[in-house]
Design a protein around this motif. Structure first.
Motif, PDB file in Angstrom:
ATOM      1  N   HIS A 165       0.835  -1.192   0.000  1.00  0.00           N
ATOM      2  CA  HIS A 165       0.000   0.000   0.000  1.00  0.00           C
ATOM      3  C   HIS A 165       0.878   1.253   0.000  1.00  0.00           C
ATOM      4  O   HIS A 165       0.910   2.015   0.971  1.00  0.00           O
ATOM      5  CB  HIS A 165      -0.932  -0.003   1.207  1.00  0.00           C
ATOM      6  N   THR A 166       1.602   1.481  -1.080  1.00  0.00           N
ATOM      7  CA  THR A 166       2.436   2.663  -1.181  1.00  0.00           C
ATOM      8  C   THR A 166       1.561   3.880  -1.494  1.00  0.00           C
ATOM      9  O   THR A 166       0.451   3.742  -2.023  1.00  0.00           O
ATOM     10  CB  THR A 166       3.482   2.500  -2.289  1.00  0.00           C
ATOM     11  N   PRO A 167       2.042   5.084  -1.169  1.00  0.00           N
ATOM     12  CA  PRO A 167       1.233   6.273  -1.490  1.00  0.00           C
ATOM     13  C   PRO A 167       0.843   6.349  -2.958  1.00  0.00           C
ATOM     14  O   PRO A 167      -0.318   6.650  -3.278  1.00  0.00           O
ATOM     15  CB  PRO A 167       2.154   7.426  -1.073  1.00  0.00           C
ATOM     16  N   ARG A 168       1.786   6.084  -3.868  1.00  0.00           N
ATOM     17  CA  ARG A 168       1.449   6.170  -5.298  1.00  0.00           C
ATOM     18  C   ARG A 168       0.382   5.154  -5.676  1.00  0.00           C
ATOM     19  O   ARG A 168      -0.552   5.456  -6.428  1.00  0.00           O
ATOM     20  CB  ARG A 168       2.703   5.967  -6.149  1.00  0.00           C
ATOM     21  N   SER A 169       0.528   3.935  -5.160  1.00  0.00           N
ATOM     22  CA  SER A 169      -0.454   2.905  -5.481  1.00  0.00           C
ATOM     23  C   SER A 169      -1.828   3.277  -4.952  1.00  0.00           C
ATOM     24  O   SER A 169      -2.850   3.125  -5.640  1.00  0.00           O
ATOM     25  CB  SER A 169      -0.006   1.562  -4.891  1.00  0.00           C
ATOM     26  N   LEU A 170      -1.890   3.809  -3.734  1.00  0.00           N
ATOM     27  CA  LEU A 170      -3.171   4.180  -3.151  1.00  0.00           C
ATOM     28  C   LEU A 170      -3.818   5.333  -3.913  1.00  0.00           C
ATOM     29  O   LEU A 170      -5.048   5.376  -4.050  1.00  0.00           O
ATOM     30  CB  LEU A 170      -2.983   4.548  -1.681  1.00  0.00           C
ATOM     31  N   ILE A 171      -3.018   6.264  -4.423  1.00  0.00           N
ATOM     32  CA  ILE A 171      -3.581   7.366  -5.210  1.00  0.00           C
ATOM     33  C   ILE A 171      -4.202   6.831  -6.494  1.00  0.00           C
ATOM     34  O   ILE A 171      -5.320   7.215  -6.873  1.00  0.00           O
ATOM     35  CB  ILE A 171      -2.500   8.424  -5.506  1.00  0.00           C
ATOM     36  N   VAL A 172      -3.494   5.929  -7.181  1.00  0.00           N
ATOM     37  CA  VAL A 172      -4.049   5.337  -8.393  1.00  0.00           C
ATOM     38  C   VAL A 172      -5.325   4.570  -8.067  1.00  0.00           C
ATOM     39  O   VAL A 172      -6.331   4.664  -8.786  1.00  0.00           O
ATOM     40  CB  VAL A 172      -3.010   4.417  -9.067  1.00  0.00           C
ATOM     41  N   THR A 173      -5.310   3.833  -6.971  1.00  0.00           N
ATOM     42  CA  THR A 173      -6.498   3.084  -6.562  1.00  0.00           C
ATOM     43  C   THR A 173      -7.660   4.021  -6.249  1.00  0.00           C
ATOM     44  O   THR A 173      -8.818   3.752  -6.623  1.00  0.00           O
ATOM     45  CB  THR A 173      -6.176   2.205  -5.340  1.00  0.00           C
ATOM     46  N   GLN A 198      -7.557   5.223 -19.876  1.00  0.00           N
ATOM     47  CA  GLN A 198      -7.557   3.989 -20.653  1.00  0.00           C
ATOM     48  C   GLN A 198      -7.006   2.833 -19.829  1.00  0.00           C
ATOM     49  O   GLN A 198      -7.539   1.712 -19.849  1.00  0.00           O
ATOM     50  CB  GLN A 198      -6.718   4.166 -21.923  1.00  0.00           C
ATOM     51  N   LEU A 199      -5.942   3.106 -19.085  1.00  0.00           N
ATOM     52  CA  LEU A 199      -5.330   2.092 -18.235  1.00  0.00           C
ATOM     53  C   LEU A 199      -6.326   1.587 -17.196  1.00  0.00           C
ATOM     54  O   LEU A 199      -6.471   0.373 -16.979  1.00  0.00           O
ATOM     55  CB  LEU A 199      -4.096   2.688 -17.557  1.00  0.00           C
ATOM     56  N   LEU A 200      -7.048   2.503 -16.570  1.00  0.00           N
ATOM     57  CA  LEU A 200      -8.013   2.112 -15.545  1.00  0.00           C
ATOM     58  C   LEU A 200      -9.232   1.422 -16.152  1.00  0.00           C
ATOM     59  O   LEU A 200      -9.760   0.459 -15.586  1.00  0.00           O
ATOM     60  CB  LEU A 200      -8.435   3.341 -14.743  1.00  0.00           C
ATOM     61  N   ASP A 201      -9.683   1.910 -17.308  1.00  0.00           N
ATOM     62  CA  ASP A 201     -10.830   1.268 -17.968  1.00  0.00           C
ATOM     63  C   ASP A 201     -10.488  -0.164 -18.363  1.00  0.00           C
ATOM     64  O   ASP A 201     -11.308  -1.078 -18.214  1.00  0.00           O
ATOM     65  CB  ASP A 201     -11.252   2.071 -19.200  1.00  0.00           C
ATOM     66  N   ASP A 202      -9.277  -0.366 -18.887  1.00  0.00           N
ATOM     67  CA  ASP A 202      -8.838  -1.730 -19.215  1.00  0.00           C
ATOM     68  C   ASP A 202      -8.800  -2.590 -17.955  1.00  0.00           C
ATOM     69  O   ASP A 202      -9.215  -3.753 -17.956  1.00  0.00           O
ATOM     70  CB  ASP A 202      -7.450  -1.707 -19.861  1.00  0.00           C
ATOM     71  N   GLY A 203      -8.286  -2.001 -16.869  1.00  0.00           N
ATOM     72  CA  GLY A 203      -8.165  -2.754 -15.629  1.00  0.00           C
ATOM     73  C   GLY A 203      -9.494  -3.180 -15.046  1.00  0.00           C
ATOM     74  O   GLY A 203      -9.594  -4.232 -14.411  1.00  0.00           O
ATOM     75  N   ASP A 204     -10.548  -2.388 -15.272  1.00  0.00           N
ATOM     76  CA  ASP A 204     -11.864  -2.726 -14.726  1.00  0.00           C
ATOM     77  C   ASP A 204     -12.325  -4.110 -15.150  1.00  0.00           C
ATOM     78  O   ASP A 204     -12.956  -4.836 -14.378  1.00  0.00           O
ATOM     79  CB  ASP A 204     -12.909  -1.698 -15.169  1.00  0.00           C
ATOM     80  N   ARG A 205     -12.014  -4.468 -16.392  1.00  0.00           N
ATOM     81  CA  ARG A 205     -12.499  -5.758 -16.904  1.00  0.00           C
ATOM     82  C   ARG A 205     -11.867  -6.915 -16.158  1.00  0.00           C
ATOM     83  O   ARG A 205     -12.432  -8.010 -16.108  1.00  0.00           O
ATOM     84  CB  ARG A 205     -12.223  -5.852 -18.407  1.00  0.00           C
ATOM     85  N   ARG A 206     -10.703  -6.695 -15.596  1.00  0.00           N
ATOM     86  CA  ARG A 206     -10.079  -7.753 -14.809  1.00  0.00           C
ATOM     87  C   ARG A 206     -10.441  -7.643 -13.344  1.00  0.00           C
ATOM     88  O   ARG A 206     -10.801  -8.618 -12.685  1.00  0.00           O
ATOM     89  CB  ARG A 206      -8.557  -7.635 -14.920  1.00  0.00           C
ATOM     90  N   LEU A 250     -10.732   0.755   0.185  1.00  0.00           N
ATOM     91  CA  LEU A 250      -9.568   1.193  -0.580  1.00  0.00           C
ATOM     92  C   LEU A 250      -8.389   0.254  -0.362  1.00  0.00           C
ATOM     93  O   LEU A 250      -7.670  -0.091  -1.309  1.00  0.00           O
ATOM     94  CB  LEU A 250      -9.183   2.629  -0.196  1.00  0.00           C
ATOM     95  N   ASN A 251      -8.180  -0.192   0.872  1.00  0.00           N
ATOM     96  CA  ASN A 251      -7.088  -1.130   1.132  1.00  0.00           C
ATOM     97  C   ASN A 251      -7.318  -2.471   0.436  1.00  0.00           C
ATOM     98  O   ASN A 251      -6.387  -3.060  -0.118  1.00  0.00           O
ATOM     99  CB  ASN A 251      -6.917  -1.333   2.638  1.00  0.00           C
ATOM    100  N   ALA A 252      -8.561  -2.962   0.462  1.00  0.00           N
ATOM    101  CA  ALA A 252      -8.857  -4.231  -0.212  1.00  0.00           C
ATOM    102  C   ALA A 252      -8.666  -4.105  -1.716  1.00  0.00           C
ATOM    103  O   ALA A 252      -8.075  -4.982  -2.358  1.00  0.00           O
ATOM    104  CB  ALA A 252     -10.283  -4.677   0.110  1.00  0.00           C
ATOM    105  N   LEU A 253      -9.164  -3.022  -2.294  1.00  0.00           N
ATOM    106  CA  LEU A 253      -9.013  -2.814  -3.732  1.00  0.00           C
ATOM    107  C   LEU A 253      -7.547  -2.657  -4.108  1.00  0.00           C
ATOM    108  O   LEU A 253      -7.104  -3.180  -5.138  1.00  0.00           O
ATOM    109  CB  LEU A 253      -9.817  -1.587  -4.163  1.00  0.00           C
ATOM    110  N   ASP A 254      -6.788  -1.946  -3.280  1.00  0.00           N
ATOM    111  CA  ASP A 254      -5.366  -1.748  -3.570  1.00  0.00           C
ATOM    112  C   ASP A 254      -4.608  -3.073  -3.549  1.00  0.00           C
ATOM    113  O   ASP A 254      -3.694  -3.289  -4.344  1.00  0.00           O
ATOM    114  CB  ASP A 254      -4.759  -0.768  -2.563  1.00  0.00           C
ATOM    115  N   SER A 255      -4.994  -3.962  -2.645  1.00  0.00           N
ATOM    116  CA  SER A 255      -4.387  -5.302  -2.627  1.00  0.00           C
ATOM    117  C   SER A 255      -4.869  -6.145  -3.802  1.00  0.00           C
ATOM    118  O   SER A 255      -4.082  -6.825  -4.467  1.00  0.00           O
ATOM    119  CB  SER A 255      -4.755  -6.030  -1.325  1.00  0.00           C
ATOM    120  N   TRP A 256      -6.181  -6.109  -4.061  1.00  0.00           N
ATOM    121  CA  TRP A 256      -6.768  -7.006  -5.049  1.00  0.00           C
ATOM    122  C   TRP A 256      -6.371  -6.662  -6.471  1.00  0.00           C
ATOM    123  O   TRP A 256      -6.158  -7.554  -7.297  1.00  0.00           O
ATOM    124  CB  TRP A 256      -8.289  -7.002  -4.921  1.00  0.00           C
ATOM    125  N   ARG A 257      -6.266  -5.381  -6.808  1.00  0.00           N
ATOM    126  CA  ARG A 257      -6.138  -4.995  -8.219  1.00  0.00           C
ATOM    127  C   ARG A 257      -4.854  -5.520  -8.858  1.00  0.00           C
ATOM    128  O   ARG A 257      -4.774  -5.601 -10.082  1.00  0.00           O
ATOM    129  CB  ARG A 257      -6.250  -3.482  -8.385  1.00  0.00           C
TER     130      ARG A 257
END
Length: 275
Positions: free
Chosen positions: A5-13, A79-87, A219-226
């Motif tokens: 759960h790095t700051p950058r990762s959490l911001i993207v999440t 685009q990156l996030l939209d692609d990621g949604d499908r997974r 947010l923590n669960a999504l950050d781990s799961w994604r």
């Protein structure tokens, strides 16, 4: 699972979960600080991480409707996030008959740094290695692979093919060579160890959920799961070992998403500048 759960990762999440608004309304810097503080990130770390994401072209500076400084997603980031949604939100187990996508690449020696980048990106997309320079993934990953290679200007070095595995080893045996299934299973088990108790705790609660607690746990669960649907590309069920933990991990995340996402949105909207 290591603490990722790095700051950058959490911001993207955070942007992936709550920041894709109609018209890409920017999130004010003050709101980013408030929302990241709720998951343990201090203001200097938020500002530093936002600057790095800006340099990478994922966030763009913009003013909010009331003139406050903020940041919105770039087109590439959306685009990156939209692609990621499908997974992230579906994580399908495709039928074996759908076949595979193959990525075959050749990079001139003078540009060997791009060879490393290609391998890294294909691996992060969930590709396994069938042979040197030949990477394989379920066919459902074709669109996202194409988008990624085009965005990184790596498409000229790669040929993509669709196909089926015809032998000589059984496909189930080959898959065990192409991917490190034991390592992927451990990641699923680590996710379950961290987040299944959180789900049980929420299932035992009564009354209206606390919005900040829902936001923090989601947010923590999504950050781990994604990350998991990229390490685990979603292989056909019949090719996986018995007692594969991926199905239960996906179920736990799905239940947390259904229970907490909208409740957490109340906390996101509740601060200054929220609707």
């Amino acid at each position: 699972m290591a603490d990722l759960h790095t700051p950058r990762s959490l911001i993207v999440t955070l942007y992936g979960a709550y920041g894709r608004t109609p018209g890409d309304t920017p999130l004010p810097v003050a709101e980013l600080i408030r929302l990241l503080n709720a998951v343990g990130v201090d203001a200097p770390s938020v500002r530093s991480s936002v600057s790095r994401l800006k340099r990478r072209g994922l966030l763009v500076p913009a003013r909010t409707a009331n003139g406050a400084a903020g940041y919105a997603l770039s087109q590439d980031a959306r685009q990156l996030l939209d692609d990621g949604d499908r997974r992230i939100y579906a994580h399908p187990s495709p039928p074996l008959r759908d076949g595979w996508v193959l990525a075959v690449f050749s990079v001139p020696e003078a540009e060997r740094h791009k060879r490393h980048l290609l391998r890294s990106r294909l691996s992060r997309l969930g590709f396994g290695t069938a042979a040197p320079g030949v990477w394989i993934a379920p066919a459902a990953l074709y669109d996202e692979t194409r988008h990624t290679l085009e965005r990184l200007e790596l498409a000229p070095y790669v040929d993509l093919f669709r196909g089926e595995h015809l032998g000589f080893a059984a496909t189930r045996e080959s898959v065990a060579r192409w991917w490190d299934l034991e390592a992927i299973a451990r990641l699923h088990l680590d996710f379950l160890a961290q987040h299944e108790p959180v789900l049980r705790a929420w299932e035992s609660r009564t009354g209206e959920p606390d919005a900040e607690a829902a936001y923090r746990d989601y947010l923590n669960a999504l950050d781990s799961w994604r990350r998991l649907p990229y390490t685990d590309p979603g292989l056909p069920e019949e090719l996986l070992p018995k007692d594969w933990p991926g199905g239960r991990a996906a179920e736990v995340f799905g239940l947390l998403h259904a229970r907490l996402r909208d409740a957490g949105a109340e906390f996101v909207r509740g601060g200054p500048g929220g609707s």
